[in-house]
Design a protein around this motif. Structure first.
Motif, PDB file in Angstrom:
ATOM      1  N   SER A   1      37.427  40.534  57.422  1.00  0.00           N
ATOM      2  CA  SER A   1      36.318  39.387  57.359  1.00  0.00           C
ATOM      3  C   SER A   1      36.357  38.360  56.051  1.00  0.00           C
ATOM      4  CB  SER A   1      35.195  40.504  57.687  1.00  0.00           C
ATOM      5  OG  SER A   1      34.933  40.920  56.256  1.00  0.00           O
ATOM      6  N   TRP A   2      36.679  38.565  55.035  1.00  0.00           N
ATOM      7  CA  TRP A   2      36.885  38.671  53.779  1.00  0.00           C
ATOM      8  C   TRP A   2      37.247  36.474  53.841  1.00  0.00           C
ATOM      9  CZ3 TRP A   2      40.786  37.255  51.033  1.00  0.00           C
ATOM     10  CH2 TRP A   2      41.989  37.843  50.677  1.00  0.00           C
ATOM     11  N   LEU A   3      38.595  37.589  54.473  1.00  0.00           N
ATOM     12  CA  LEU A   3      39.109  35.663  54.654  1.00  0.00           C
ATOM     13  C   LEU A   3      38.964  34.986  55.909  1.00  0.00           C
ATOM     14  CD1 LEU A   3      42.388  34.903  53.749  1.00  0.00           C
ATOM     15  CD2 LEU A   3      42.853  35.934  55.530  1.00  0.00           C
ATOM     16  N   SER A   4      38.086  35.522  56.724  1.00  0.00           N
ATOM     17  CA  SER A   4      37.662  34.716  57.621  1.00  0.00           C
ATOM     18  C   SER A   4      36.545  34.202  56.966  1.00  0.00           C
ATOM     19  CB  SER A   4      37.320  35.171  59.295  1.00  0.00           C
ATOM     20  OG  SER A   4      38.043  36.437  59.527  1.00  0.00           O
ATOM     21  N   LEU A   5      35.796  34.197  55.867  1.00  0.00           N
ATOM     22  CA  LEU A   5      35.138  33.753  55.242  1.00  0.00           C
ATOM     23  C   LEU A   5      35.104  32.713  54.782  1.00  0.00           C
ATOM     24  CD1 LEU A   5      31.807  33.236  54.520  1.00  0.00           C
ATOM     25  CD2 LEU A   5      31.820  35.092  53.511  1.00  0.00           C
ATOM     26  N   VAL A   6      36.804  32.808  53.679  1.00  0.00           N
ATOM     27  CA  VAL A   6      36.938  31.912  52.492  1.00  0.00           C
ATOM     28  C   VAL A   6      37.241  30.839  53.386  1.00  0.00           C
ATOM     29  CG1 VAL A   6      38.320  31.914  50.945  1.00  0.00           C
ATOM     30  CG2 VAL A   6      37.380  33.653  50.835  1.00  0.00           C
ATOM     31  N   ARG A   7      38.169  31.214  54.153  1.00  0.00           N
ATOM     32  CA  ARG A   7      39.106  29.994  55.739  1.00  0.00           C
ATOM     33  C   ARG A   7      37.550  29.288  56.320  1.00  0.00           C
ATOM     34  NH1 ARG A   7      43.668  30.234  57.860  1.00  0.00           N
ATOM     35  NH2 ARG A   7      43.574  32.775  57.739  1.00  0.00           N
ATOM     36  N   ARG A   8      36.819  29.953  56.565  1.00  0.00           N
ATOM     37  CA  ARG A   8      35.549  28.462  57.486  1.00  0.00           C
ATOM     38  C   ARG A   8      35.009  27.929  55.808  1.00  0.00           C
ATOM     39  NH1 ARG A   8      33.848  28.271  61.785  1.00  0.00           N
ATOM     40  NH2 ARG A   8      34.632  29.777  62.413  1.00  0.00           N
ATOM     41  N   GLU A   9      34.872  28.648  54.900  1.00  0.00           N
ATOM     42  CA  GLU A   9      34.537  27.564  53.847  1.00  0.00           C
ATOM     43  C   GLU A   9      34.927  26.305  52.961  1.00  0.00           C
ATOM     44  OE1 GLU A   9      33.534  30.821  51.102  1.00  0.00           O
ATOM     45  OE2 GLU A   9      31.656  31.728  52.226  1.00  0.00           O
ATOM     46  N   ALA A  10      36.074  26.930  53.331  1.00  0.00           N
ATOM     47  CA  ALA A  10      37.070  26.533  53.096  1.00  0.00           C
ATOM     48  C   ALA A  10      36.939  24.760  53.673  1.00  0.00           C
ATOM     49  CB  ALA A  10      38.613  27.068  52.406  1.00  0.00           C
ATOM     50  N   PHE A  11      37.199  25.509  55.085  1.00  0.00           N
ATOM     51  CA  PHE A  11      37.575  24.005  56.086  1.00  0.00           C
ATOM     52  C   PHE A  11      36.029  23.819  56.224  1.00  0.00           C
ATOM     53  CE2 PHE A  11      37.024  22.293  60.533  1.00  0.00           C
ATOM     54  CZ  PHE A  11      38.946  22.116  60.532  1.00  0.00           C
ATOM     55  N   GLU A  12      34.836  24.174  56.018  1.00  0.00           N
ATOM     56  CA  GLU A  12      33.431  22.979  55.904  1.00  0.00           C
ATOM     57  C   GLU A  12      33.301  22.580  54.481  1.00  0.00           C
ATOM     58  OE1 GLU A  12      30.775  25.492  56.232  1.00  0.00           O
ATOM     59  OE2 GLU A  12      31.155  26.675  58.064  1.00  0.00           O
ATOM     60  N   ARG A  13      34.415  22.511  53.524  1.00  0.00           N
ATOM     61  CA  ARG A  13      34.342  21.492  52.564  1.00  0.00           C
ATOM     62  C   ARG A  13      35.743  20.589  52.397  1.00  0.00           C
ATOM     63  NH1 ARG A  13      34.887  26.652  49.530  1.00  0.00           N
ATOM     64  NH2 ARG A  13      37.154  26.000  49.160  1.00  0.00           N
ATOM     65  N   PHE A  14      35.992  20.533  53.226  1.00  0.00           N
ATOM     66  CA  PHE A  14      37.127  19.588  54.154  1.00  0.00           C
ATOM     67  C   PHE A  14      36.180  18.688  54.916  1.00  0.00           C
ATOM     68  CE2 PHE A  14      39.721  17.878  57.100  1.00  0.00           C
ATOM     69  CZ  PHE A  14      40.425  17.290  56.807  1.00  0.00           C
ATOM     70  N   LEU A  15      35.329  19.062  56.133  1.00  0.00           N
ATOM     71  CA  LEU A  15      34.801  17.981  57.010  1.00  0.00           C
ATOM     72  C   LEU A  15      34.023  17.556  55.887  1.00  0.00           C
ATOM     73  CD1 LEU A  15      34.526  20.309  59.809  1.00  0.00           C
ATOM     74  CD2 LEU A  15      35.847  18.706  59.386  1.00  0.00           C
ATOM     75  N   ASP A  16      33.184  18.154  55.085  1.00  0.00           N
ATOM     76  CA  ASP A  16      32.579  17.569  53.968  1.00  0.00           C
ATOM     77  C   ASP A  16      33.068  16.467  52.811  1.00  0.00           C
ATOM     78  OD1 ASP A  16      30.807  19.220  55.116  1.00  0.00           O
ATOM     79  OD2 ASP A  16      30.074  20.478  52.886  1.00  0.00           O
ATOM     80  N   ARG A  17      33.969  16.478  52.407  1.00  0.00           N
ATOM     81  CA  ARG A  17      34.652  16.170  51.339  1.00  0.00           C
ATOM     82  C   ARG A  17      35.978  14.722  52.106  1.00  0.00           C
ATOM     83  NH1 ARG A  17      35.848  20.385  47.007  1.00  0.00           N
ATOM     84  NH2 ARG A  17      33.828  21.116  46.575  1.00  0.00           N
ATOM     85  N   GLY A  18      36.731  15.202  53.626  1.00  0.00           N
ATOM     86  CA  GLY A  18      37.759  14.711  53.834  1.00  0.00           C
ATOM     87  C   GLY A  18      38.719  14.748  53.308  1.00  0.00           C
ATOM     88  N   PHE A  19      39.834  13.917  53.474  1.00  0.00           N
ATOM     89  CA  PHE A  19      40.753  14.061  52.675  1.00  0.00           C
ATOM     90  C   PHE A  19      40.496  13.155  51.471  1.00  0.00           C
ATOM     91  CE2 PHE A  19      42.140  13.466  56.727  1.00  0.00           C
ATOM     92  CZ  PHE A  19      43.410  14.787  56.438  1.00  0.00           C
ATOM     93  N   PRO A  20      41.075  13.506  50.646  1.00  0.00           N
ATOM     94  CA  PRO A  20      41.614  13.484  49.392  1.00  0.00           C
ATOM     95  C   PRO A  20      42.044  11.848  48.851  1.00  0.00           C
ATOM     96  CG  PRO A  20      43.078  14.922  49.372  1.00  0.00           C
ATOM     97  CD  PRO A  20      42.322  14.774  50.248  1.00  0.00           C
ATOM     98  N   THR A  21      41.699  11.086  48.028  1.00  0.00           N
ATOM     99  CA  THR A  21      42.384   9.350  47.414  1.00  0.00           C
ATOM    100  C   THR A  21      42.537   9.172  46.116  1.00  0.00           C
ATOM    101  OG1 THR A  21      39.567   8.961  46.387  1.00  0.00           O
ATOM    102  CG2 THR A  21      40.283   8.947  49.539  1.00  0.00           C
ATOM    103  N   THR A  22      42.886   8.831  45.975  1.00  0.00           N
ATOM    104  CA  THR A  22      43.821   8.352  44.773  1.00  0.00           C
ATOM    105  C   THR A  22      42.425   7.659  43.571  1.00  0.00           C
ATOM    106  OG1 THR A  22      44.202   6.161  45.367  1.00  0.00           O
ATOM    107  CG2 THR A  22      46.002   7.250  45.799  1.00  0.00           C
ATOM    108  N   ASN A  23      41.404   8.301  44.170  1.00  0.00           N
ATOM    109  CA  ASN A  23      40.312   8.064  43.166  1.00  0.00           C
ATOM    110  C   ASN A  23      39.837   9.596  42.773  1.00  0.00           C
ATOM    111  OD1 ASN A  23      39.531   5.331  43.145  1.00  0.00           O
ATOM    112  ND2 ASN A  23      38.475   5.658  45.426  1.00  0.00           N
ATOM    113  N   ASP A  24      40.273  10.454  43.126  1.00  0.00           N
ATOM    114  CA  ASP A  24      40.119  11.422  43.047  1.00  0.00           C
ATOM    115  C   ASP A  24      40.658  12.154  41.769  1.00  0.00           C
ATOM    116  OD1 ASP A  24      38.076  12.660  44.929  1.00  0.00           O
ATOM    117  OD2 ASP A  24      39.742  12.632  45.886  1.00  0.00           O
ATOM    118  N   GLU A  25      40.658  12.912  40.469  1.00  0.00           N
ATOM    119  CA  GLU A  25      41.521  12.892  39.314  1.00  0.00           C
ATOM    120  C   GLU A  25      42.782  13.496  40.209  1.00  0.00           C
ATOM    121  OE1 GLU A  25      42.879  12.591  35.311  1.00  0.00           O
ATOM    122  OE2 GLU A  25      40.978  11.533  37.033  1.00  0.00           O
ATOM    123  N   ASP A  26      42.579  14.880  40.575  1.00  0.00           N
ATOM    124  CA  ASP A  26      43.517  15.357  40.617  1.00  0.00           C
ATOM    125  C   ASP A  26      44.413  14.897  42.072  1.00  0.00           C
ATOM    126  OD1 ASP A  26      42.623  17.493  39.009  1.00  0.00           O
ATOM    127  OD2 ASP A  26      41.529  19.252  40.279  1.00  0.00           O
TER     128      ASP A  26
END
Length: 66
Positions: free
Chosen positions: A24-49
């Motif tokens: 269950s902890w992995l499901s939670l981590v996976r869902r949270e990571a995906f929600e961050r991706f949906l919020d932020r979208g793909f990174p751009t060259t404006n993102d330092e990393d």
């Protein structure tokens, strides 16, 4: 359909398959990571990393999970 919409559709489709097959902890981590991706979208060259990496060609591809 945009790349992010395609990822969202596939994530939701496969999330049901993972249910009960992973801790269950992995499901939670996976869902949270995906929600961050949906919020932020793909990174751009404006993102330092990602300043030296253009992910536009990746975002333009249709990804299909086998």
């Amino acid at each position: 359909m945009s790349a992010i919409d395609s990822f969202r559709h596939q994530f939701l489709e496969h999330a049901g398959r993972w249910h009960g097959q992973e801790p269950s902890w992995l499901s939670l981590v996976r869902r949270e990571a995906f929600e961050r991706f949906l919020d932020r979208g793909f990174p751009t060259t404006n993102d330092e990393d990602w300043r030296f990496t253009n992910v536009a060609p990746i975002a333009a591809e249709s990804f299909v999970r086998p």
